[in-house]
Design a protein around this motif. Structure first.
Motif, PDB file in Angstrom:
ATOM      1  N   ARG A 264      63.272  41.832   2.604  1.00  0.00           N
ATOM      2  CA  ARG A 264      63.519  42.026   1.170  1.00  0.00           C
ATOM      3  C   ARG A 264      64.583  43.102   0.937  1.00  0.00           C
ATOM      4  O   ARG A 264      65.449  42.960   0.079  1.00  0.00           O
ATOM      5  N   ALA A 265      64.524  44.165   1.735  1.00  0.00           N
ATOM      6  CA  ALA A 265      65.513  45.241   1.598  1.00  0.00           C
ATOM      7  C   ALA A 265      66.921  44.738   1.902  1.00  0.00           C
ATOM      8  O   ALA A 265      67.889  45.170   1.264  1.00  0.00           O
ATOM      9  N   ALA A 266      67.047  43.841   2.870  1.00  0.00           N
ATOM     10  CA  ALA A 266      68.367  43.307   3.202  1.00  0.00           C
ATOM     11  C   ALA A 266      68.972  42.595   2.001  1.00  0.00           C
ATOM     12  O   ALA A 266      70.179  42.722   1.727  1.00  0.00           O
ATOM     13  N   GLU A 267      68.164  41.862   1.251  1.00  0.00           N
ATOM     14  CA  GLU A 267      68.665  41.153   0.076  1.00  0.00           C
ATOM     15  C   GLU A 267      69.133  42.118  -1.002  1.00  0.00           C
ATOM     16  O   GLU A 267      70.151  41.886  -1.662  1.00  0.00           O
ATOM     17  N   VAL A 268      68.401  43.204  -1.195  1.00  0.00           N
ATOM     18  CA  VAL A 268      68.702  44.130  -2.288  1.00  0.00           C
ATOM     19  C   VAL A 268      69.862  45.054  -1.932  1.00  0.00           C
ATOM     20  O   VAL A 268      70.743  45.313  -2.755  1.00  0.00           O
ATOM     21  N   THR A 269      69.881  45.558  -0.700  1.00  0.00           N
ATOM     22  CA  THR A 269      70.870  46.575  -0.317  1.00  0.00           C
ATOM     23  C   THR A 269      72.187  45.987   0.155  1.00  0.00           C
ATOM     24  O   THR A 269      73.205  46.698   0.186  1.00  0.00           O
ATOM     25  N   GLY A 270      72.182  44.696   0.547  1.00  0.00           N
ATOM     26  CA  GLY A 270      73.385  44.107   1.108  1.00  0.00           C
ATOM     27  C   GLY A 270      73.613  44.461   2.559  1.00  0.00           C
ATOM     28  O   GLY A 270      74.669  44.142   3.118  1.00  0.00           O
ATOM     29  N   VAL A 271      72.649  45.115   3.193  1.00  0.00           N
ATOM     30  CA  VAL A 271      72.738  45.467   4.611  1.00  0.00           C
ATOM     31  C   VAL A 271      72.002  44.391   5.400  1.00  0.00           C
ATOM     32  O   VAL A 271      70.859  44.040   5.073  1.00  0.00           O
ATOM     33  N   SER A 272      72.615  43.880   6.435  1.00  0.00           N
ATOM     34  CA  SER A 272      72.029  42.754   7.170  1.00  0.00           C
ATOM     35  C   SER A 272      70.730  43.155   7.861  1.00  0.00           C
ATOM     36  O   SER A 272      70.507  44.330   8.190  1.00  0.00           O
ATOM     37  N   LEU A 273      69.888  42.163   8.085  1.00  0.00           N
ATOM     38  CA  LEU A 273      68.617  42.398   8.762  1.00  0.00           C
ATOM     39  C   LEU A 273      68.842  42.977  10.151  1.00  0.00           C
ATOM     40  O   LEU A 273      68.111  43.880  10.592  1.00  0.00           O
ATOM     41  N   GLY A 274      69.852  42.510  10.843  1.00  0.00           N
ATOM     42  CA  GLY A 274      70.123  43.028  12.179  1.00  0.00           C
ATOM     43  C   GLY A 274      70.471  44.506  12.164  1.00  0.00           C
ATOM     44  O   GLY A 274      70.022  45.270  13.030  1.00  0.00           O
ATOM     45  N   VAL A 275      71.273  44.932  11.191  1.00  0.00           N
ATOM     46  CA  VAL A 275      71.622  46.351  11.084  1.00  0.00           C
ATOM     47  C   VAL A 275      70.383  47.163  10.759  1.00  0.00           C
ATOM     48  O   VAL A 275      70.165  48.251  11.324  1.00  0.00           O
ATOM     49  N   LEU A 276      69.535  46.661   9.864  1.00  0.00           N
ATOM     50  CA  LEU A 276      68.302  47.381   9.527  1.00  0.00           C
ATOM     51  C   LEU A 276      67.420  47.554  10.760  1.00  0.00           C
ATOM     52  O   LEU A 276      66.851  48.637  10.985  1.00  0.00           O
ATOM     53  N   GLU A 277      67.288  46.522  11.553  1.00  0.00           N
ATOM     54  CA  GLU A 277      66.456  46.609  12.760  1.00  0.00           C
ATOM     55  C   GLU A 277      67.045  47.612  13.749  1.00  0.00           C
ATOM     56  O   GLU A 277      66.301  48.362  14.409  1.00  0.00           O
ATOM     57  N   THR A 278      68.368  47.639  13.848  1.00  0.00           N
ATOM     58  CA  THR A 278      69.018  48.624  14.718  1.00  0.00           C
ATOM     59  C   THR A 278      68.746  50.043  14.233  1.00  0.00           C
ATOM     60  O   THR A 278      68.468  50.952  15.034  1.00  0.00           O
ATOM     61  N   LEU A 279      68.830  50.254  12.915  1.00  0.00           N
ATOM     62  CA  LEU A 279      68.554  51.584  12.359  1.00  0.00           C
ATOM     63  C   LEU A 279      67.124  52.014  12.661  1.00  0.00           C
ATOM     64  O   LEU A 279      66.884  53.183  13.006  1.00  0.00           O
ATOM     65  N   VAL A 280      66.188  51.121  12.508  1.00  0.00           N
ATOM     66  CA  VAL A 280      64.790  51.450  12.810  1.00  0.00           C
ATOM     67  C   VAL A 280      64.651  51.897  14.259  1.00  0.00           C
ATOM     68  O   VAL A 280      64.000  52.908  14.561  1.00  0.00           O
ATOM     69  N   ASP A 281      65.276  51.158  15.158  1.00  0.00           N
ATOM     70  CA  ASP A 281      65.171  51.513  16.576  1.00  0.00           C
ATOM     71  C   ASP A 281      65.811  52.864  16.866  1.00  0.00           C
ATOM     72  O   ASP A 281      65.264  53.670  17.627  1.00  0.00           O
TER      73      ASP A 281
END
Length: 667
Positions: A264-281
């Motif tokens: 859901r955050a990827a849709e709102v922020t415009g940041v791809s799911l892959g980038v979000l997963e990388t940030l979490v790691d």
């Protein structure tokens, strides 16, 4: 023969630099960096490279001036100090006697960040008058509220520990333009093996320099931060020992974060799911972790919530546990001053009305009981820098408004004044300087005398108090007495050391980890993770399809330096993404009308990958007198307040852009 003088830069800037002035025949001829304060690194920023031109500018106001033309025309005649003060005092006394002191409003901010210049005798005089109290929240209001609620103070890690961090999130900050002496520390961290991630809607110089750019949609920073926290908790990768020992309200935080799964955050922020997963790691595995936001990130309707989510992310990751890690937004709390002794709120006749500076236009055009009948401006240029400019200028143009300005230049605001008094610049006076980034006290001695009849802010208000026949001894206190009040509780040896050495380190030792090795100053001694009150939604999308961002320019401190032709070159620019230029049928270099329901301005459209699609950029802020059509970007910015702290919401502006009917060029 030329001589060198140590001094301090007084601009509203993170760096608060120690500088070295070269003086020849009572004239400053060179400004250079100094090693007297370690973080200065012996160089000055682009702005201060032009400071000699500014301090010696031929257009400086040298004598008191009285308006003889229409407001806004800038037509004045020279008068004596005695005449100007006598006439101003007579009007102020009449206003106070007939409708009350609250009809008088001060307006100031941080044009000079010296302790005495920014807030000392001026506050005493306005308190004694019973004037309306100005809420000075335009820069950091939302952030200040949140930092106090969460930590009980504004404190972060010592910037000198930045090279020890191994993961640094530069979140909504571009130190290449606004914090240049942080750059060598970041470069050193990279040399030591650190990874730097830049989270910003703009492809800034910092993003170019450090490479990993997360291009977020403006104003969605809280969504991004909560989604990262949600993922860390769901994966059981949050720092449970730190949370248990040092925080409260974790369950309230968890409930907020659960609403934002990564998808859901990827849709709102415009940041791809892959980038979000990388940030979490990255957040889960790399230490020390430093989250370094800028104050610009909180100039939104949800500004307090954004700062809360970023600080809470530092807490749930346990970033505070490591030297070099943590959350660095402000170090103002490293300094302790006796503010009440300095500003004397006890001089007020009782409770007085508060007016938020963000809404100056509303105050001047809408307030009643009583209406504002006198405005005294210093350390600021609201005609150019305040939001909803059309409304502000309407208020400043009132013929029944007594307007007094104390400034070094005939600014856009001064052109509307009834009286303009000449102001000394910082290198012409003595003052104490603190920082909201580093932890050094610094003392500035005058290198040259003020030109003409210019005086410091404290001296201006001492003279005004005498003209008003205000008799309290606090209103004639000397600068030395003001300084003693500010440093009440400090031994005389500290003041002597500061004056002799010029620079003294403050606050906890660098190795002390904030909120681990230092107290948490909340009521229960814990970091509070509960969310701030929610903002009332404001739907501004009908104002236009583009989000307008107006960040600080490398060349100016808001409107300061805006009157130097060598600094402000060429037409006002609106930077647009090439995709948006094509969709709008615009060509690079064409003139466009930028508008919304608040106002309009004309700029030259330039194609750039600086903004992402849907975002346009115009750097703040041009003088109106320098603009070919008399209005800068603040014609378009809102004067609504942030969710908490009464802060500004400059970056919530939405605009439409169309080809300007007046043609492609301006003569």
């Amino acid at each position: 023969m030329a001589e060198t003088h140590p001094a301090v830069c007084s601009h509203d800037c993170y760096d608060t630099c120690s500088v070295e002035l070269t003086v020849n025949q009572d004239r400053i001829v060179r400004v250079a960096g100094s090693r007297l304060q370690p973080l200065t690194r012996n160089f000055v920023c682009y702005k201060v490279n032009h400071a000699v031109e500014r301090v010696n500018h031929p257009d400086r106001v040298l004598y008191p001036l009285k308006r003889v033309g229409a407001k806004g025309q800038g037509t004045f005649q020279r008068v004596s100090w005695d005449q100007a003060l006598s006439e101003v005092a007579e009007r102020l006394q009449q206003i106070r006697d007939t409708v009350g002191g609250e009809a008088i409003l001060p307006y100031s901010y941080s044009g000079n960040m010296g302790v005495l210049s920014e807030a000392s005798m001026d506050r005493r005089v306005f308190h004694a008058l019973g004037a309306s109290e100005l809420e000075r929240t335009i820069c950091t209001g939302a952030a200040d509220w949140v930092l106090t609620a969460m930590f009980g103070q504004r404190l972060g890690p010592d910037p000198e520990t930045i090279p020890e961090a191994r993961l640094i999130l530069l979140w909504g900050t571009n130190p290449m333009a606004t914090n240049i002496h942080q750059v060598p520390l970041l470069d050193q961290a990279v040399q030591n093996g650190a990874e730097i991630i830049v989270v910003d809607p703009l492809k800034t110089a910092a993003a170019e320099r450090y490479g990993y750019h997360v291009a977020i949609r403006p104003g969605t920073d809280d969504v991004l931060a909560l989604s990262l926290g949600q993922a860390l908790i769901r994966q059981n990768r949050h720092h449970q020992p730190f949370i248990a020992r040092y925080t409260r309200g974790f369950e309230a935080y968890r409930r907020e974060a659960e609403a934002w799964p990564l998808e859901r955050a990827a849709e709102v922020t415009g940041v791809s799911l892959g980038v979000l997963e990388t940030l979490v790691d990255r957040l889960a595995t790399i230490r020390p972790l430093l989250i370094r936001p800028g104050f610009g990130v909180q100039r939104h309707r949800r500004g307090g919530r954004i700062i809360w989510t970023l600080a809470a992310l530092a807490a749930i990751t346990g970033a505070f546990m490591d030297r070099g890690g943590g959350f660095l937004l402000s170090n103002s709390g490293a300094f302790s001053l006796s503010q009440d002794r300095l500003t004397r709120p006890d001089l007020k006749p009782g409770t007085v009305r508060k007016v938020n500076m963000v809404q100056l236009g509303r105050a001047l055009t809408e307030l009643t009981d009583p209406p504002i009948q006198a405005l005294i401006v210093y350390n600021s240029n609201p005609a150019a820098t305040a939001p909803y400019q059309r409304r502000v200028l309407e208020g400043l143009a009132r013929e029944d408004l007594l307007m007094v300005v104390h400034d070094s230049f005939m600014t856009d605001t001064a052109r509307y004044a009834d009286y303009v008094f000449p102001a000394a610049m910082s290198w012409e006076i003595s003052d104490l300087h603190l920082s909201y980034w580093h932890r050094y006290w610094q003392w500035n001695r005058p290198a040259v005398a003020p030109p003409g009849e210019a005086v410091s802010n404290p001296e201006f208000f001492r003279r005004l108090a005498r003209a008003l026949h205000l008799t309290d001894p606090a209103l004639v206190a000397s600068d030395d007495e003001l300084l003693q009040d500010a440093l009440e509780g400090y031994p005389p040896e500290f003041r002597s050391r500061l004056r002799d050495q010029g620079v003294v380190k403050a606050g906890p030792k660098p190795e002390a980890r904030p909120f681990v090795d230092t107290p948490i100053l909340t009521d229960d001694g814990r970091i509070h993770l509960e969310p701030p009150p929610a903002a009332k939604p404001v739907d501004d999308f009908n104002s236009g399809p583009f989000c307008l961002v107006s960040p600080s320019a490398r060349e100016t401190i808001k409107s300061s330096y805006g009157n130097l032709p060598r600094v402000i070159k060429g037409p006002p620019i609106l930077w647009m993404n090439p995709e948006d230029m094509s969709r709008q049928g615009l060509h690079d270099g064409e003139w466009v009308r930028v508008y919304n329901h608040r106002g309009q301005t004309v700029m030259q459209a330039r194609s750039s990958d600086l903004p992402r699609p849907g975002v346009v950029v115009s750097y703040a802020v041009r003088w109106l007198s320098d603009h070919p059509y008399g209005g800068n970007v603040n014609q378009l910015t809102p004067d609504e307040l942030s969710d908490v702290g009464g802060g500004a919401t400059f970056y919530d502006a939405r605009v439409a852009v169309e080809k300007w009917a007046g043609g492609s060029h301006v003569d």
